[in-house]
Design an enzyme around this catalytic site. Structure first.
Site, PDB file in Angstrom:
ATOM      1  N   HIS A  94      -6.495  -7.275  -0.126  1.00  0.00           N
ATOM      2  CA  HIS A  94      -6.567  -5.853  -0.438  1.00  0.00           C
ATOM      3  C   HIS A  94      -5.809  -5.554  -1.729  1.00  0.00           C
ATOM      4  O   HIS A  94      -4.726  -6.109  -1.959  1.00  0.00           O
ATOM      5  CB  HIS A  94      -5.963  -5.011   0.693  1.00  0.00           C
ATOM      6  CG  HIS A  94      -6.555  -5.269   2.036  1.00  0.00           C
ATOM      7  ND1 HIS A  94      -5.965  -6.090   2.977  1.00  0.00           N
ATOM      8  CD2 HIS A  94      -7.709  -4.825   2.602  1.00  0.00           C
ATOM      9  CE1 HIS A  94      -6.709  -6.137   4.061  1.00  0.00           C
ATOM     10  NE2 HIS A  94      -7.776  -5.381   3.860  1.00  0.00           N
ATOM     11  N   HIS A 106       0.812  -1.219   0.000  1.00  0.00           N
ATOM     12  CA  HIS A 106       0.000   0.000   0.000  1.00  0.00           C
ATOM     13  C   HIS A 106       0.850   1.277   0.000  1.00  0.00           C
ATOM     14  O   HIS A 106       0.306   2.362  -0.228  1.00  0.00           O
ATOM     15  CB  HIS A 106      -0.936   0.026   1.210  1.00  0.00           C
ATOM     16  CG  HIS A 106      -1.961  -1.057   1.203  1.00  0.00           C
ATOM     17  ND1 HIS A 106      -2.819  -1.273   0.145  1.00  0.00           N
ATOM     18  CD2 HIS A 106      -2.260  -2.015   2.126  1.00  0.00           C
ATOM     19  CE1 HIS A 106      -3.600  -2.304   0.411  1.00  0.00           C
ATOM     20  NE2 HIS A 106      -3.276  -2.771   1.604  1.00  0.00           N
TER      21      HIS A 106
END
Length: 311
Positions: A169, A130
């Site tokens: 994710h 991320h």
């Protein structure tokens, strides 16, 4: 030639408190399973080196890298957490852990490219996918895998590198870093709608995102891989494959909401090994991302590493 297994004790010292899911126990869960299964003794266990500033700057801005060091310096004086976003913070040992996590991936790339290992697994934290060029996010300080990809491209001169991300994710940071890089193909599956609420645009020649609905099981995952990833990988013919190995899509991981099992991780690993053998001389570097149900994490990572080692 054994699979190289890279980690560092510093990655255990990063601790954001007992209620934070990204805990040092994650690394122990994986190692415990490897030892109990007898697999650890078959791996080439290596202690990772730290990343250099120059290696970080291949994928991160000067402002981000220097900002992390500056905040860590302040944190060392105050001895309190420095909150970077709702989920991400700097603790007393976070920066050190992040530097060894990224350095492990660079070291893995160098070992695989030198023929010292066919493939590698980096059991490191904090995770990385991320973190984008300019900021930390989602438990991630530096984008460990992206630093390794940059090493393969810039130091070793590879022309085609594939990134495969099966974390629950979407790896938005990795995608953003390599958005305009035609030498990098990124294939991913992830739950949607779900954090970080990205990755649902149309496919491009080098970005193959396959969102999965809540509750999707291994059959749905395998269909996505077979229908979308495989044709793209075969056409791209990567010279190295990187895996963002997040195990939070496991059915026991309540934070994830998907329903994969250990067998699904072993299956996709073997499939990626076949692709690597066809076009990349077998070269694979796998990097731990998510996975927060400790038993499921350990079992899933063990299945993944067993497939990598062809044991």
């Amino acid at each position: 030639m054994p699979t190289v297994y890279l980690t560092h004790p510093a990655c255990l010292k990063h601790d954001l408190g007992g209620d934070h899911p990204e805990t040092p126990a994650r690394l122990h869960a994986i190692e415990d399973q490897l030892i109990a299964s007898g697999l650890m003794q078959l791996l080439d266990y290596q202690q990772a080196r730290s990343v250099t500033r120059e290696e970080l700057l291949l994928v991160h801005s000067v402002e981000h890298v220097d900002g992390m060091y500056a905040m860590a310096s302040v944190q060392q004086q105050t001895r309190t957490l420095v909150q970077l976003d709702d989920d991400t913070a700097l603790g007393p040992h976070t920066l050190e852990a992040a530097c060894f996590a990224a350095g492990a991936v660079v070291q893995a790339v160098d070992m695989v490219m030198a023929g010292e290992a066919l493939n590698a697994f980096c059991n490191v934290r904090p995770p990385g996918h991320h973190a984008n060029r300019h900021q930390a996010a989602g438990f991630c300080i530096f984008n460990n895998l992206a630093v390794g990809v940059a090493r393969a491209l810039h130091h070793h001169g590879l022309r085609r590198v594939a990134v495969v991300d099966f974390d629950v994710h979407h790896g938005d940071g990795t995608e953003a870093i390599f958005h305009d890089e035609p030498r990098v193909l990124m294939c991913s599956t992830f739950r949607h709608p779900f954090y970080p609420y990205s990755g649902t645009g149309p496919h491009s020649p080098h970005r193959i995102n396959v969102p999965l609905p809540a509750g999707a099981d291994g059959d749905r995952f395998r269909a996505a891989v077979t229908e979308f990833w495989l044709p793209a990988l075969q056409a791209f013919a990567p010279e190295m494959i990187f895996i963002s190995a997040g195990f939070d899509a496991h059915r026991e991981d309540e934070m994830g909401g998907l329903a994969l099992r250990e067998a699904d991780y072993a299956w996709v690993t073997r499939l990626l090994m076949q692709q690597a053998e066809a076009t990349a001389a077998g070269r694979i570097v796998s990097v731990l991302e998510g996975g927060y149900a400790l038993s499921a994490l350990g079992r899933s990572a063990c299945a993944h590493i067993r497939a990598l080692s062809a044991e």
